[in-house]
Motif scaffolding. Structure first.
Motif, mmCIF file in Angstrom:
data_model
loop_
_atom_site.group_PDB
_atom_site.id
_atom_site.type_symbol
_atom_site.label_atom_id
_atom_site.label_comp_id
_atom_site.label_asym_id
_atom_site.label_seq_id
_atom_site.Cartn_x
_atom_site.Cartn_y
_atom_site.Cartn_z
ATOM 1 N N GLU A 1 -2.430 -1.166 -4.035
ATOM 2 C CA GLU A 1 -3.281 -0.973 -4.228
ATOM 3 C C GLU A 1 -3.868 0.033 -4.847
ATOM 4 O O GLU A 1 -4.109 1.177 -3.890
ATOM 5 N N LYS A 2 -4.400 0.159 -5.532
ATOM 6 C CA LYS A 2 -5.006 1.333 -6.383
ATOM 7 C C LYS A 2 -6.389 1.673 -5.758
ATOM 8 O O LYS A 2 -7.424 0.633 -5.061
ATOM 9 N N VAL A 3 -6.391 3.203 -5.377
ATOM 10 C CA VAL A 3 -7.578 3.570 -4.467
ATOM 11 C C VAL A 3 -8.847 3.897 -4.315
ATOM 12 O O VAL A 3 -9.320 3.985 -5.943
ATOM 13 N N THR A 4 -9.934 3.713 -4.249
ATOM 14 C CA THR A 4 -11.383 3.817 -3.765
ATOM 15 C C THR A 4 -12.071 4.794 -2.969
ATOM 16 O O THR A 4 -11.198 3.811 -1.846
ATOM 17 N N MET A 5 -13.078 5.327 -4.111
ATOM 18 C CA MET A 5 -13.168 5.920 -1.729
ATOM 19 C C MET A 5 -13.879 4.828 -0.564
ATOM 20 O O MET A 5 -13.958 5.081 -0.011
ATOM 21 N N GLU A 6 -14.475 4.100 -1.403
ATOM 22 C CA GLU A 6 -14.645 2.304 -0.176
ATOM 23 C C GLU A 6 -13.562 2.530 0.819
ATOM 24 O O GLU A 6 -13.644 2.125 1.854
ATOM 25 N N GLU B 1 2.270 -9.743 -14.751
ATOM 26 C CA GLU B 1 0.806 -8.623 -15.691
ATOM 27 C C GLU B 1 1.819 -7.300 -16.667
ATOM 28 O O GLU B 1 2.883 -6.743 -15.790
ATOM 29 N N THR B 2 1.585 -6.770 -18.054
ATOM 30 C CA THR B 2 1.809 -6.061 -18.053
ATOM 31 C C THR B 2 0.660 -4.849 -18.663
ATOM 32 O O THR B 2 -1.049 -5.165 -18.495
ATOM 33 N N HIS B 3 1.537 -3.742 -18.707
ATOM 34 C CA HIS B 3 0.861 -2.709 -19.085
ATOM 35 C C HIS B 3 -0.595 -2.530 -18.328
ATOM 36 O O HIS B 3 -1.602 -1.491 -19.037
ATOM 37 N N THR B 4 -0.393 -2.816 -16.645
ATOM 38 C CA THR B 4 -1.324 -1.981 -15.997
ATOM 39 C C THR B 4 -1.378 -0.731 -16.161
ATOM 40 O O THR B 4 -2.156 0.020 -14.513
ATOM 41 N N GLY B 5 -0.378 0.057 -16.334
ATOM 42 C CA GLY B 5 -0.747 1.453 -16.154
ATOM 43 C C GLY B 5 -0.156 2.611 -17.073
ATOM 44 O O GLY B 5 1.040 1.799 -17.401
ATOM 45 N N THR C 1 5.044 3.770 -18.561
ATOM 46 C CA THR C 1 4.172 2.393 -18.412
ATOM 47 C C THR C 1 4.988 1.930 -17.229
ATOM 48 O O THR C 1 5.334 1.804 -17.176
ATOM 49 N N SER C 2 3.986 1.478 -17.359
ATOM 50 C CA SER C 2 4.070 0.230 -15.553
ATOM 51 C C SER C 2 3.778 -0.867 -15.586
ATOM 52 O O SER C 2 2.458 -1.638 -17.131
ATOM 53 N N ASN C 3 4.321 -2.133 -15.805
ATOM 54 C CA ASN C 3 4.266 -3.722 -15.740
ATOM 55 C C ASN C 3 4.115 -4.105 -14.206
ATOM 56 O O ASN C 3 5.020 -3.266 -13.251
ATOM 57 N N VAL C 4 3.596 -4.991 -13.397
ATOM 58 C CA VAL C 4 4.226 -5.873 -12.563
ATOM 59 C C VAL C 4 4.489 -6.907 -12.520
ATOM 60 O O VAL C 4 4.667 -7.700 -13.219
ATOM 61 N N GLY C 5 5.573 -6.652 -11.293
ATOM 62 C CA GLY C 5 6.626 -8.510 -11.296
ATOM 63 C C GLY C 5 6.330 -8.640 -9.798
ATOM 64 O O GLY C 5 6.189 -8.295 -8.793
ATOM 65 N N VAL D 1 6.105 -6.156 -7.338
ATOM 66 C CA VAL D 1 6.859 -4.450 -7.695
ATOM 67 C C VAL D 1 5.883 -3.963 -8.631
ATOM 68 O O VAL D 1 5.591 -5.007 -9.632
ATOM 69 N N VAL D 2 6.753 -2.859 -8.593
ATOM 70 C CA VAL D 2 6.087 -2.283 -10.062
ATOM 71 C C VAL D 2 7.029 -1.864 -11.328
ATOM 72 O O VAL D 2 8.034 -1.245 -10.605
#
Length: 327
Positions: free
Chosen positions: A139-144, A51-55, A61-65, A72-73
């Protein structure tokens, strides 16, 4: 057979030590290096990008591999460097890596390695991302996710309190948790992980101008103290002799509590989500946090008391149910 070269050293106590150098005609063995991280320039190209440009941010800038079967990020210099400038972007990125390299806590995202290859700007290598850092994936955190149940709420609150205590007494001095926002909090195996360290700093806020005697109070009811040999390294001054301001010792710790409360504690420590036996204790802690009249040590102590009370109450309920069971 020739004797190997011997270096004689004499200590201050008069003892003699013989150190073997190497045999004539033989080269020194290759120096052994201990790799602190599993990923380096030697194997970073083995990461498969999925995945590219995840953040992205002001410097990276971030990619996922995938590396060795795990996500990994991968972070590289961001295109935004064209706005803030290459040198500034590079400095922030290097600070992010070096800061993480020097501090260690279970709630910090794990740095898996980095690679710095090209620094020659005249060749424009930096446009292709000469600096790369690799972190564990979360994983990105959510309030839930944070408030899914009472146990999770309390566990996350205790983790954050422990992290506040670590920042207060870090190896680099009292660190300020800069740029704290929910986007910089991840979750790995139901444990909070903090990312982005380029805003972290150990400089306590300045206060009154000693030269003009114009008094400027410190926030959070702190006392403005004179800069001396012991604290000037965490002050805004470069030396004690040239310093014309004071220092608000404890400002960083108080600022950390302020933001941690606004972003996390207020949601985690919701009184109605806890048993009635500890509601009063939760309310008291919330009141102290809202007024910032507490410290990391006291937060930990109160949360531990709440935890133990819930545990004993639950245990007592189970024992009562067992004893009252006619079967």
């Amino acid at each position: 057979m020739e004797k190997p070269d011997i270096l004689e050293l004499h200590s201050h106590k008069g003892h003699k030590r013989n150190i073997l150098l190497f045999e004539r005609g033989k080269t020194l063995p290759a120096m052994l290096t201990v790799r602190k991280y599993p990923i380096s320039c030697a194997n970073i190209d083995q990461i498969q990008i999925i995945e590219t440009h995840t953040g992205s941010g002001r410097s990276k800038t971030s990619n996922v591999g995938i590396f060795n079967g795990s996500k990994v990020v991968i972070k590289r210099l961001s295109d935004i460097q064209n706005v803030i400038g290459y040198d500034t972007a590079h400095m922030y990125f290097m600070k992010d890596i070096l800061m993480r390299d020097q501090i260690e806590h279970s709630n910090l995202i794990r740095l898996l390695g980095y690679c710095l290859r090209h620094l020659h700007r005249e060749h424009q290598w930096w446009n292709h991302g000469d600096l790369t850092a690799v972190y564990e994936y979360g994983e990105k955190v959510t309030m839930e996710m944070l408030t899914s149940d009472m146990k999770s709420r309390l566990r996350h609150a205790m983790d954050i309190a422990d992290f506040l205590l670590y920042l207060k007494h870090s190896p680099l001095g009292p660190l300020r948790w800069g740029d704290l926002k929910l986007e910089h909090v991840l979750m790995i195996n139901n444990k909070i992980k903090i990312i982005d360290f380029d805003y972290f700093n150990n400089i306590e806020k300045g206060c009154s101008n000693i030269a003009t005697e114009k008094f400027q109070e410190c926030e959070f009811n702190l006392t403005c103290q004179k800069v001396n040999e012991r604290n000037f390294q965490i002050s805004e001054c470069h030396s004690v002799d040239d310093c014309n301001i004071g220092i608000c010792i404890g400002y960083n710790a108080k600022q950390n509590i302020y933001y941690a409360n606004n972003i996390l504690f207020r949601h985690l420590l919701e009184p109605d989500s806890f048993p009635r036996e500890v509601k009063f204790d939760i309310l008291q802690l919330r009141k102290l946090l809202d007024k910032n009249r507490t410290d990391a040590e006291n937060i930990i102590e109160r949360l531990k008391y709440i935890h133990d009370t819930i545990h004993l109450t639950h245990k007592g309920t189970l024992n009562h149910d067992v004893l009252s069971d006619p079967h």
